[in-house]
Design a protein around this motif. Structure first.
Motif, PDB file in Angstrom:
ATOM      1  N   PHE A 159      -1.383  85.151  68.697  1.00  0.00           N
ATOM      2  CA  PHE A 159      -2.197  86.049  69.493  1.00  0.00           C
ATOM      3  C   PHE A 159      -3.155  85.421  70.527  1.00  0.00           C
ATOM      4  N   GLY A 215      -6.112  73.494  69.362  1.00  0.00           N
ATOM      5  CA  GLY A 215      -5.834  74.216  70.317  1.00  0.00           C
ATOM      6  C   GLY A 215      -4.211  74.908  70.372  1.00  0.00           C
ATOM      7  N   VAL A 216      -3.561  74.975  71.678  1.00  0.00           N
ATOM      8  CA  VAL A 216      -2.254  75.614  71.607  1.00  0.00           C
ATOM      9  C   VAL A 216      -1.344  74.919  70.796  1.00  0.00           C
ATOM     10  N   MET A 245      -1.779  76.146  67.192  1.00  0.00           N
ATOM     11  CA  MET A 245      -1.635  77.436  66.946  1.00  0.00           C
ATOM     12  C   MET A 245       0.239  77.297  67.267  1.00  0.00           C
ATOM     13  N   GLU A 253     -13.090  82.407  63.474  1.00  0.00           N
ATOM     14  CA  GLU A 253     -12.090  82.763  64.012  1.00  0.00           C
ATOM     15  C   GLU A 253     -11.417  81.701  65.326  1.00  0.00           C
ATOM     16  N   GLN A 254     -12.256  80.779  65.801  1.00  0.00           N
ATOM     17  CA  GLN A 254     -11.700  79.869  66.843  1.00  0.00           C
ATOM     18  C   GLN A 254     -12.018  78.507  66.177  1.00  0.00           C
ATOM     19  N   ARG A 273      -4.895  81.063  64.473  1.00  0.00           N
ATOM     20  CA  ARG A 273      -5.496  80.230  65.311  1.00  0.00           C
ATOM     21  C   ARG A 273      -5.273  78.669  64.807  1.00  0.00           C
TER      22      ARG A 273
END
Lengths: 462, 462
Positions: free
Chosen positions: B55, B108-109, B112, B302-303, B328
């Protein structure tokens, strides 16, 4: 008035894993790479534009490039003078892009992408002033520096007022210190002798060489095999003598207990610091390790994601040495915050370098720190690895074991055009040739292409 | 024996910012998006392959897609049975890819992206077993769960031995708890009433509605204007009565001091928890805020980038409630570590959801937690936002304010084919139509295209 008209991101890679003769405990086969950004304006006087790069170690350099491209809309069409006059505003806008922020926040590839844009702007600004970046930064007024720093999330450790005091203290005697570093530079240390794969004979030879070249500190990689580490470090201590600083670097290999057990074995050889004993974001583990191995120093930071992490490392008394990196965080502005935090807590900054272009770029921050923030601190040293410097327009200049400040305009990130062409990935000539098998005595194919040989130097990724 | 033969990443976006009627203090205009991964095999029985999504909230969804694609070489050509039988090994290989690791590490990405691959494998594995993912996970033997978890960097807080004890305790009474949640589900709470932009009348109406629907907890966004927050929270308290749990969520707005000052104003209305008071990676700031506003509860996650951050939040006693998120971190395996850490420290897990597909996916982890790890904990609640569920093959089922466990095979990430086609970015029909100006009363163009309307629901990004 001028306008930003182009935003060019290139994937540049060096096949360093083909020539591997050095390695560390976590990075066996890096291909040194750069996501390379050039921003151009419609002003013919900005012929070279503004340049920056993000260093990566191969796969994923395209991901980093995509992250930089995602920021293009913050640049194209904007007024150049307005942007350059408020780079604090730009840094906050980029970090605060609410959709892109979700991908971090302020960490990983998005933080590095923000850094690329911010740093390209600083390169352009320094070129417009006709100055090296360190001098552009060192010439800023105190209030302007304060405006560049994002104090959000810092106020429990550093307020704008406290930062002002640090900068005002730093301003006194600035001109003398500029002349001082022009004359003597900032000390370097070398990681060249200390790769895990080297024989004891080679280690001994390279240690002698490092001292002959004037380096007053060396670093050895550890974390592969404890018995090897004990032997190598004892040998290095014997060669260099008591009191000579020999740092060690574990590249994130350990948990808390394994770090302590391992380091107790190495303590008799008196390592100068232990670098990256564990996960770079683990503030509490670094603090626990430091307490348990005192008085051995703990260093970290090359993979520290940004100012909030460094704030915590300092608050928790987790580090003795802060190792900022030129391209890991959200640019010069983020590193200004980190330099101010280090000054507040009285922790010396010994920048990480190596890779490709990291030495060329990070030295500007070390010169700024020496001139205007941390002052002349006997503990400040910049890492040096003798690799790929010849690919840059303004290669670093090391004299008597010290980085000497460049006088050419810009931030140091610009590579030679021939290197950019030869090492374009995947279509450049270097990559169109099949990779010879590892250990086959291959030479870097780029030598034939762009006429600038890759020195047979260790591959340093940390 | 079968082999992985395709690795398909799509960019799927919903123009939610066009219909904005809810917002929070940090995310004014999200376009809910998914970097959508499908992994296929050469076994005709795996017709649907394995699916997952990450997401994001719009810009940068392509960066996330590039990050997932960078992992393709770990999948294509591999033996399916071998990979599915050792998803712990896959998780470690992906996190440990030495070149890609440089981009994080484990944050980070790239974190994920690892999660996307791991989660698609779990989806495939559950489908092969013909089970919903929560039941696949709840049916694992203790030793198999332990093999799935990467204990690296955790041993100062949670060893494999301690995790085994937690899981062995959890195994007792498992079958009864499976029937228990099949009968009664896991309680939800709703964020629907609490958007910053709502009038007091609308807030009042939606609060009544939430209670009528059986929700036993609601959440309000705060952090825009303190006087507004004081009034809205007092109103909510009046409407819901003493003792009814009303959480508040600041979406990272504050520093330590500003959080404390603000929360002192809100304390008289007895908020159930304060969520994300500050930067998600700031362990020490969360701990400081929690100490200073006690006994008010602090929630975050959540992060949160991964297991090492959650370990520190728990070690520092920084949180009362752990809010894990489905996409996440580096996938189910990373979330298993986080669930075990929470159980070790006795902190309830209340998963974050909303966005697109987060409810459908994260519920499986909450069911697993209820069945086999944390047990029936009266404080466990899953966030719910009534938005975009109709786009999924197996939408969540909420009954009497509780998430009811699905019985259909898989992990919940599969969208309907018509939605995938309509919302492909940038070429899908939804995006080929020009976006009408904000506030022009536009309707989601997808309604006409794929026959599944977007409910006029708040846009929740946190």
């Amino acid at each position: 008035m001028s306008t930003f008209i182009s935003f060019d991101v290139r994937d540049v890679r060096f096949p360093t894993s083909r020539d591997l003769d050095g390695s560390d405990a976590m990075n066996p086969d890096p291909d040194y790479s750069a996501a390379y950004l050039t921003i151009r304006t419609d002003d013919p006087a900005d012929a070279e534009g503004g340049t920056s790069l993000v260093f990566t170690i191969g796969r994923g350099n395209d991901v980093q490039g995509a992250a930089i491209r995602a920021l293009e809309h913050h640049v194209i069409g904007r007024d150049v003078e307005e942007v350059l006059a408020d780079l604090g505003g730009l840094h906050r806008r980029l970090n605060g892009d609410s959709q892109l922020r979700w991908l971090g926040p302020e960490t990983g590839v998005m933080a590095m992408a923000v850094g690329a844009v911010v740093n390209a702007m600083w390169d352009l600004r320094a070129r417009r002033e006709g100055r090296p970046l360190w001098l552009t930064l060192a010439s800023l007024e105190v209030e302007e520096i304060l405006d560049l720093v994002d104090f959000r999330y810092l106020s429990d450790a550093l307020t704008r007022e406290e930062a002002r005091e640090i900068l005002e203290r730093g301003a006194a005697g600035r001109d003398e210190r500029i002349e001082e570093i022009r004359a003597h530079g900032v000390p370097a240390y070398t990681t060249t002798p200390g790769w895990l794969g080297y024989s004891d004979d080679k280690l001994t030879y390279l240690l002698h060489e490092a001292r002959d070249q004037g380096f007053e500190m060396v670093k050895l990689k550890v974390g592969g095999d404890v018995e090897d580490d004990v032997r190598r470090l004892a040998l290095a201590r014997e060669v260099m003598g008591e009191g000579y600083p020999i740092a060690i670097d574990a590249n994130q290999r350990w948990d808390v207990d394994s770090a302590v057990t391992w380091l107790e074995r190495l303590a008799p050889s008196d390592p100068y610091w232990i670098e990256e004993p564990t996960f770079p974001g683990d503030v509490l583990a670094h603090a626990a390790i430091r307490r348990r191995i005192a008085p051995m120093r703990v260093a970290t930071g090359e993979q520290g994601s940004g100012r909030v992490l460094f704030k915590q490392l300092l608050q928790a008394e987790a580090i003795d040495v802060l190792q900022l990196d030129a391209t890991r965080v959200a640019g010069i502005n983020e590193n200004l915050a980190i330099l101010l935090l280090a000054a507040k807590f009285g922790v010396p900054v010994c920048p990480h370098a190596g890779g490709v272009g990291l030495c060329e770029m990070v030295q500007h921050l070390a010169f700024l720190d020496a001139v205007a923030i941390g002052g002349t601190n006997a503990d400040r040293r910049i890492e040096f690895v003798d690799h790929l410097h010849e690919r840059f327009e303004v290669p670093v200049r090391i004299e008597r074991g010290a980085y000497m400040p460049p006088e050419q305009p810009g931030s140091g990130a610009r590579m030679l055009p021939a290197t950019l062409a030869a090492h374009a990935y995947p279509d450049g000539p270097v990559w169109q040739q099949a990779a010879p098998p590892l250990g086959a005595g291959s030479s870097d194919a780029s030598e034939a292409t762009d006429g600038a040989g890759t020195a047979a130097a260790p591959v340093e990724s940390a």
